[in-house]
Design a protein around this motif. Structure first.
Motif, PDB file in Angstrom:
ATOM      1  N   ALA B 106       0.833  -1.205   0.000  1.00 45.85           N
ATOM      2  CA  ALA B 106       0.000   0.000   0.000  1.00 45.85           C
ATOM      3  C   ALA B 106       0.871   1.259   0.000  1.00 45.85           C
ATOM      4  O   ALA B 106       0.543   2.263  -0.644  1.00 45.85           O
ATOM      5  CB  ALA B 106      -0.911  -0.011   1.216  1.00 45.85           C
ATOM      6  N   GLU B 107       1.976   1.184   0.711  1.00 47.11           N
ATOM      7  CA  GLU B 107       2.888   2.325   0.787  1.00 47.11           C
ATOM      8  C   GLU B 107       3.476   2.619  -0.599  1.00 47.11           C
ATOM      9  O   GLU B 107       3.498   3.753  -1.055  1.00 47.11           O
ATOM     10  CB  GLU B 107       4.007   1.989   1.784  1.00 47.11           C
ATOM     11  CG  GLU B 107       5.013   3.087   2.039  1.00 47.11           C
ATOM     12  CD  GLU B 107       4.454   4.201   2.912  1.00 47.11           C
ATOM     13  OE1 GLU B 107       3.726   3.885   3.865  1.00 47.11           O
ATOM     14  OE2 GLU B 107       4.733   5.378   2.610  1.00 47.11           O
ATOM     15  N   VAL B 169      -4.537   8.016  -1.933  1.00 46.70           N
ATOM     16  CA  VAL B 169      -4.167   7.626  -0.576  1.00 46.70           C
ATOM     17  C   VAL B 169      -2.841   8.274  -0.188  1.00 46.70           C
ATOM     18  O   VAL B 169      -1.884   8.257  -0.959  1.00 46.70           O
ATOM     19  CB  VAL B 169      -4.067   6.090  -0.458  1.00 46.70           C
ATOM     20  CG1 VAL B 169      -3.564   5.699   0.922  1.00 46.70           C
ATOM     21  CG2 VAL B 169      -5.395   5.442  -0.750  1.00 46.70           C
ATOM     22  N   THR B 170      -2.827   8.866   0.984  1.00 42.70           N
ATOM     23  CA  THR B 170      -1.585   9.429   1.525  1.00 42.70           C
ATOM     24  C   THR B 170      -1.222   8.596   2.759  1.00 42.70           C
ATOM     25  O   THR B 170      -2.037   8.455   3.663  1.00 42.70           O
ATOM     26  CB  THR B 170      -1.807  10.886   1.945  1.00 42.70           C
ATOM     27  OG1 THR B 170      -2.338  11.587   0.833  1.00 42.70           O
ATOM     28  CG2 THR B 170      -0.519  11.528   2.374  1.00 42.70           C
ATOM     29  N   THR B 171      -0.008   8.065   2.776  1.00 47.16           N
ATOM     30  CA  THR B 171       0.345   7.209   3.908  1.00 47.16           C
ATOM     31  C   THR B 171       0.910   8.040   5.059  1.00 47.16           C
ATOM     32  O   THR B 171       1.276   9.203   4.888  1.00 47.16           O
ATOM     33  CB  THR B 171       1.396   6.157   3.508  1.00 47.16           C
ATOM     34  OG1 THR B 171       2.580   6.846   3.162  1.00 47.16           O
ATOM     35  CG2 THR B 171       0.920   5.326   2.337  1.00 47.16           C
ATOM     36  N   ILE B 195      -4.152  14.337  12.771  1.00 50.90           N
ATOM     37  CA  ILE B 195      -5.285  14.149  11.854  1.00 50.90           C
ATOM     38  C   ILE B 195      -6.594  14.277  12.634  1.00 50.90           C
ATOM     39  O   ILE B 195      -7.537  14.922  12.159  1.00 50.90           O
ATOM     40  CB  ILE B 195      -5.192  12.764  11.166  1.00 50.90           C
ATOM     41  CG1 ILE B 195      -4.072  12.762  10.123  1.00 50.90           C
ATOM     42  CG2 ILE B 195      -6.533  12.359  10.556  1.00 50.90           C
ATOM     43  CD1 ILE B 195      -4.450  13.294   8.767  1.00 50.90           C
ATOM     44  N   SER B 196      -6.644  13.687  13.816  1.00 53.06           N
ATOM     45  CA  SER B 196      -7.913  13.731  14.550  1.00 53.06           C
ATOM     46  C   SER B 196      -8.236  15.162  14.983  1.00 53.06           C
ATOM     47  O   SER B 196      -9.386  15.573  14.988  1.00 53.06           O
ATOM     48  CB  SER B 196      -7.902  12.742  15.721  1.00 53.06           C
ATOM     49  OG  SER B 196      -7.209  13.301  16.784  1.00 53.06           O
ATOM     50  N   GLY B 216      -5.144   0.218   6.911  1.00 50.66           N
ATOM     51  CA  GLY B 216      -3.884  -0.432   6.540  1.00 50.66           C
ATOM     52  C   GLY B 216      -3.053   0.362   5.547  1.00 50.66           C
ATOM     53  O   GLY B 216      -2.027  -0.109   5.079  1.00 50.66           O
ATOM     54  N   ALA B 217      -3.486   1.572   5.185  1.00 49.61           N
ATOM     55  CA  ALA B 217      -2.713   2.330   4.206  1.00 49.61           C
ATOM     56  C   ALA B 217      -2.478   3.762   4.677  1.00 49.61           C
ATOM     57  O   ALA B 217      -1.326   4.165   4.839  1.00 49.61           O
ATOM     58  CB  ALA B 217      -3.434   2.326   2.863  1.00 49.61           C
ATOM     59  N   GLY B 218      -3.529   4.514   4.921  1.00 45.77           N
ATOM     60  CA  GLY B 218      -3.318   5.901   5.315  1.00 45.77           C
ATOM     61  C   GLY B 218      -4.602   6.683   5.291  1.00 45.77           C
ATOM     62  O   GLY B 218      -5.626   6.210   5.783  1.00 45.77           O
ATOM     63  N   TYR B 219      -4.533   7.863   4.692  1.00 46.59           N
ATOM     64  CA  TYR B 219      -5.687   8.759   4.679  1.00 46.59           C
ATOM     65  C   TYR B 219      -5.948   9.210   3.265  1.00 46.59           C
ATOM     66  O   TYR B 219      -5.057   9.211   2.415  1.00 46.59           O
ATOM     67  CB  TYR B 219      -5.427   9.978   5.567  1.00 46.59           C
ATOM     68  CG  TYR B 219      -5.073   9.602   6.974  1.00 46.59           C
ATOM     69  CD1 TYR B 219      -6.071   9.321   7.904  1.00 46.59           C
ATOM     70  CD2 TYR B 219      -3.747   9.482   7.362  1.00 46.59           C
ATOM     71  CE1 TYR B 219      -5.750   8.945   9.191  1.00 46.59           C
ATOM     72  CE2 TYR B 219      -3.418   9.110   8.643  1.00 46.59           C
ATOM     73  CZ  TYR B 219      -4.415   8.837   9.553  1.00 46.59           C
ATOM     74  OH  TYR B 219      -4.101   8.468  10.811  1.00 46.59           O
ATOM     75  N   THR B 220      -7.196   9.619   3.042  1.00 42.18           N
ATOM     76  CA  THR B 220      -7.484  10.218   1.755  1.00 42.18           C
ATOM     77  C   THR B 220      -8.530  11.309   1.964  1.00 42.18           C
ATOM     78  O   THR B 220      -9.361  11.229   2.869  1.00 42.18           O
ATOM     79  CB  THR B 220      -7.953   9.165   0.743  1.00 42.18           C
ATOM     80  OG1 THR B 220      -8.171   9.803  -0.512  1.00 42.18           O
ATOM     81  CG2 THR B 220      -9.241   8.481   1.176  1.00 42.18           C
TER      82      THR B 220
END
Lengths: 471, 226
Positions: B106-107, B169-171, B195-196, B216-220
Motif C-alpha cells: 500500500a505504501e 491515498v496518503t500514507t 489528523i484527529s 492499513g494504508a493511510g488517509y485520503t
C-alpha cells in the motif's frame, strides 16, 4: 644470539657503521699523508747529514791524501751517534771504516745486515759512495733505523686511531640499535598480543615526546578506535543473537500452534495478522540495530552541516504536543535560545524525537516534560526533563545500553534501542550526554559545541540568531 | 499506467508485478541494470521502480545515466534496510522518491500514485478546492461551505498536503516526510493525533466526512461530488 643479525640490519646500526667507516677512511688518508711527508723530510735530513760528513772527509783527503783520510775514518767511524764510513783503495780493499762491504758508487742502500758492534740488530744503511781523484773509494752511510722507527710510530698511531674509530662506531651503532630494537620489539609484541586476541594491549610510551613516542601514541589511538569498532560489532552480534532470537522463536511457536489448532479461515487470518505484526517489530528492531551500528561505526564521514537546533526543538515539541496531551502529559519548551550546531539535521531530529518519546512513554499521566535549549559561551545545552518517577541513580549509567529497559517498562512495547540511538547520534556529534536527577524525574542533558558560524552559514544565508521563529 | 520495475530479486519483482497488475497497471520487469537502462531509455513509461542494489549496473548509475540522457520519468528508488545518507544520495542522483525495504505494498502504491500525478511545477494554484472545502494559499485561510476554519500552521500544512493529493491515498510516512520532514518512523502516533485534531476542526457539525481513513494504508481526502 639470535638478535645479532637483526641488530646489524637495523637502520640505526647501518647509519652508525657507515659513519664509522667514513671516519676510518679519513683517518687512513690523513695517516698516509703524514707518513709520506714525514718520511720524505726525514730522508732529506739524512741525506744532508751524509753530505755534510762526506764534505768533511773529502776535506781531509784534499789536505792529506788517502793516508790522512783513512786515519780520520779510523778515528771517527763507529763512534756512538756518528755515521758509518769506509775507505777502500782502487782495488776494492777496505783500508778503514765500519762497513762490511764496499757499496756501488753513487747513492745506494745496503740491505740489512748484522752490525759488527751489535750482533742482535738488523739495520739497513743508506750510503753515498764516491771515487776520489786517486781512485780511492769513500763511502758515508747512515742507519735507516730511525726513519723506520718514525714510520712505524706514525703507522701505529694511525692504526690505533682507525681501530678505535671503527670500534666506537660499531659499538655506538649497536647500542643505538639495541635501544631502537627494544622499542620496535615493544610495538611488535603489542601487535602480536592484539593479533592473538588481547585487544586491550597498548604500546608502552616513554613520555619523552620523541618521534617513536608520537608514533606509538598515534598507533595507540588507532588501536583504541579499532577496539571500539570491534566492541560495537561484537555487541551487535550478541544483541542479534539474544534479542532477535527470542521473538523469532516466539513467532515460530505461534505459527506452529496455529497450524496444529486452527479450525477456520478466520483463525488463519488472525494468526497471519499477528505474525505480520511480529515480523514488523523484528524488522524494526533489526533496522534500529543496523542504524546504531552504522552511526557508531562511522561507515561514512559524519555530516557537518550547520543545523538550527532551535527549529528542530520547535518542530518536535509541536509535533508531539497533541500526542502528549492525549496521554495526559504536558510537553513544553519554556526556554528556546537560537543555536546552530554542526551536524546531520535528520539524525539530530531523530535523537530529540527518541528522547521526547522516551519521556512520554515512561511517565504517568500528569507528567510535565520540558525541552530546553540554552546557548551560551560556545556551548549549546539541550535538556529534556520530566517530573515523572525518574530512574534510580544506580541504573542511570545503563539506560543508554542496547536493549536496556527498566523493569517497570517491560510491559510497554518498545525495543530498548531508542536511547542507544540517542547516545550513538550524540557521540557522532561530539555531544556530551549526561543523565541526572530532576528531583523528581529524569533529566537528560546534551552539550554541543556551538557551530563555528564564520566557516559555514545555513543555506538561507542569514545569521542563525535572527531565525528563532522561522515559520 | 505503464510501470517498469528494475529489481533483481524475483520474489520482490513478482510481488510488485502482481500487486500493480491487480491495480490495473501495465508492468514490465527486468532483473539487471543494463536491461533496465535500455528499456527505460527506449520506451516511454509513466514511472520506474528501481532497486538500488542490482547486478551489473547499480540502481544509482542507471538513474544518473537516465537523467543524464534527459529521461524525466518519475523514479521510485528501493533500498535495503536504511543506511544513513542513502536517501539523500538517491534523491541527489535524480530519484523522485525513496522507499526502504521491506515495505507494505500500500505504501509503494500510494507513493507511485503521488509521483505520477504530481502536477507540473509551473502549474501552481493559489486556491485548492475539495468538495465544499476551500484553501486560499496566499491568504493562508481555509473555509468550508463559506464558514472560516481557524487552523494552526502545521494543521494548515497537513490539510494542504491532503488537498493537493485529494482522491489519492496518503500514507503515514508520506505525511511525516512532507509535513514534519521526519524521515524515520516515530513510535508515537503523532500523525493520528494531528489528523484527529484536524478532523475535529474540518468536520465539526458536518454530516459528510471529508478526511477518510484507509485501513492499513493511510488517509485520503474524499473528493467525490456526492
Amino acid at each position: 644470539m639470535t638478535t645479532l643479525p637483526r641488530l646489524f640490519r637495523t637502520a640505526s646500526f647501518r647509519l652508525a657503521a657507515a659513519f664509522a667507516l667514513i671516519f676510518a677512511v679519513s683517518a687512513l688518508i690523513l695517516g698516509g699523508v703524514v707518513y709520506w711527508t714525514t718520511h720524505a723530510a726525514l730522508e732529506q735530513q739524512m741525506n744532508s747529514r751524509i753530505m755534510a760528513d762526506f764534505d768533511r772527509l773529502r776535506g781531509e783527503f784534499q789536505t792529506g791524501g788517502q793516508a790522512q783520510l783513512a786515519a780520520e775514518v779510523r778515528r771517527t767511524a763507529g763512534r756512538p751517534g756518528a755515521l758509518h764510513e769506509l775507505v777502500a783503495d782502487a782495488g776494492g780493499t777496505i783500508l778503514a771504516g765500519d762497513m762490511t762491504a764496499v757499496p756501488q758508487p753513487g747513492w745506494s742502500t745496503i740491505e740489512p745486515h748484522r752490525m759488527p758492534s751489535d750482533e742482535s740488530e738488523l739495520v739497513g744503511i743508506r750510503t753515498l759512495t764516491v771515487r776520489l781523484p786517486d781512485s780511492t773509494l769513500l763511502a758515508v752511510g747512515d742507519d735507516l733505523e730511525w726513519i723506520e722507527d718514525a714510520d712505524e710510530a706514525i703507522f701505529h698511531a694511525f692504526s690505533v686511531a682507525v681501530l678505535v674509530t671503527l670500534g666506537l662506531g660499531i659499538a655506538g651503532g649497536a647500542l643505538l640499535s639495541v635501544a631502537f630494537l627494544q622499542r620496535v620489539d615493544a610495538i611488535s609484541r603489542t601487535a602480536e598480543a592484539i593479533i592473538a586476541g588481547d585487544l586491550a594491549s597498548r604500546i608502552p610510551v616513554r613520555g619523552t615526546g620523541d618521534d617513536l613516542d608520537r608514533l606509538s601514541n598515534t598507533l595507540n589511538h588507532m588501536l583504541g578506535r579499532i577496539a571500539d569498532l570491534m566492541e560495537g560489532l561484537r555487541q551487535v552480534s550478541n544483541d542479534i543473537a539474544h534479542d532477535l532470537r527470542t521473538p523469532l522463536a516466539r513467532l515460530r511457536q505461534r505459527l506452529e500452534r496455529v497450524r496444529a489448532t486452527a479450525a477456520s479461515v478466520d483463525d488463519y487470518a488472525v494468526a497471519v495478522d499477528a505474525a505480520l505484526a511480529e515480523t514488523d517489530t523484528l524488522l524494526e528492531t533489526f533496522a534500529a540495530l543496523l542504524r546504531i551500528a552504522q552511526i557508531e561505526g562511522g561507515a561514512r564521514p559524519p555530516v557537518r552541516d550547520p543545523v538550527e537546533l532551535h527549529v528542530i526543538v520547535e518542530t518536535v515539541v509541536e509535533a508531539f504536543t497533541p500526542s502528549a496531551e492525549e496521554d495526559g502529559k504536558i510537553l513544553v519548551s519554556p526556554r528556546l535560545d537560537p543555536a546552530v550546531v554542526a551536524g546531520d539535521r535528520e539524525l539530530l531530529t531523530q535523537m530529540l524525537v527518541n528522547l521526547v518519546e522516551n519521556a512520554i512513554r515512561h511517565t504517568p499521566a500528569g507528567t510535565r516534560i520540558e525541552v530546553d535549549l540554552t546557548a551560551g559561551s560556545g556551548v549549546v545545552r539541550l535538556t529534556i526533563a520530566d517530573d515523572g518517577p525518574g530512574v534510580p541513580a544506580e541504573e542511570r549509567g545503563r539506560i543508554f545500553r542496547r536493549f536496556y529497559r527498566l523493569e517497570r517498562s517491560r510491559t510497554t512495547d518498545g525495543s530498548g534501542l531508542g536511547l542507544s540511538l540517542v547516545k550513538a547520534i550524540a557521540d557522532r556529534h561530539e555531544a556530551t550526554v549526561s543523565v541526572s536527577d530532576n528531583r523528581p524525574g529524569l533529566r537528560v542533558s546534551l552539550d554541543f559545541n556551538l557551530h563555528d558560524g564564520a566557516s559555514a552559514q545555513p543555506a538561507g544565508g542569514g545569521h542563525p540568531v535572527t531565525a528563532q521563529h522561522s515559520r | 499506467m505503464k510501470i517498469l520495475i528494475i529489481e533483481d530479486d524475483p520474489e520482490t519483482a513478482g510481488y510488485l508485478q502482481t500487486g500493480l497488475r491487480e491495480q490495473g497497471h501495465s508492468v514490465e520487469c527486468v532483473g539487471n541494470g543494463r536491461d533496465g537502462l535500455l528499456l527505460a531509455a527506449g520506451q516511454p513509461f509513466d514511472a520506474l521502480v528501481v532497486d538500488r542494489m542490482l547486478p551489473g549496473l547499480d540502481g544509482l548509475s542507471v538513474l544518473k545515466t537516465l537523467r543524464g540522457a534527459g529521461v524525466k520519468t518519475p523514479v521510485l528508488l528501493l533500498t535495503a534496510l536504511g543506511g544513513i545518507g542513502d536517501r539523500v544520495e538517491g534523491l541527489e542522483a535524480g530519484g523522485d522518491d525513496y522507499l526502504v525495504k521491506p515495505f507494505a505494498f500500500a505504501e509503494l502504491l500510494a507513493r507511485l500514485n503521488a509521483l505520477v500525478r504530481r502536477p507540473p511545477l509551473n502549474d501552481v494554484p493559489t486556491v485548492l478546492r475539495v468538495a465544499d472545502l476551500e484553501m486560499d494559499l496566499l491568504k493562508r485561510s481555509v473555509t468550508r461551505g463559506g464558514e472560516s476554519i481557524d487552523l494552526q500552521p502545521r494543521e494548515f500544512q497537513l490539510l494542504e498536503y491532503l488537498m493537493r493529493n485529494a482522491g489519492r491515498v496518503t500514507t503515514r510516512t508520506m505525511l511525516l516526510e512532507h509535513v514534519w520532514d521526519f524521515h524515520f518512523d516515530p513510535k508515537t502516533n503523532i500523525v493520528e493525533t494531528h489528523i484527529s485534531r484536524l478532523r475535529a476542526k474540518v468536520e465539526r457539525g458536518r454530516s459528510r466526512e471529508l478526511i477518510c481513513t484507509v485501513r492499513g494504508a493511510g488517509y485520503t481526502l474524499n473528493d467525490d461530488p456526492a
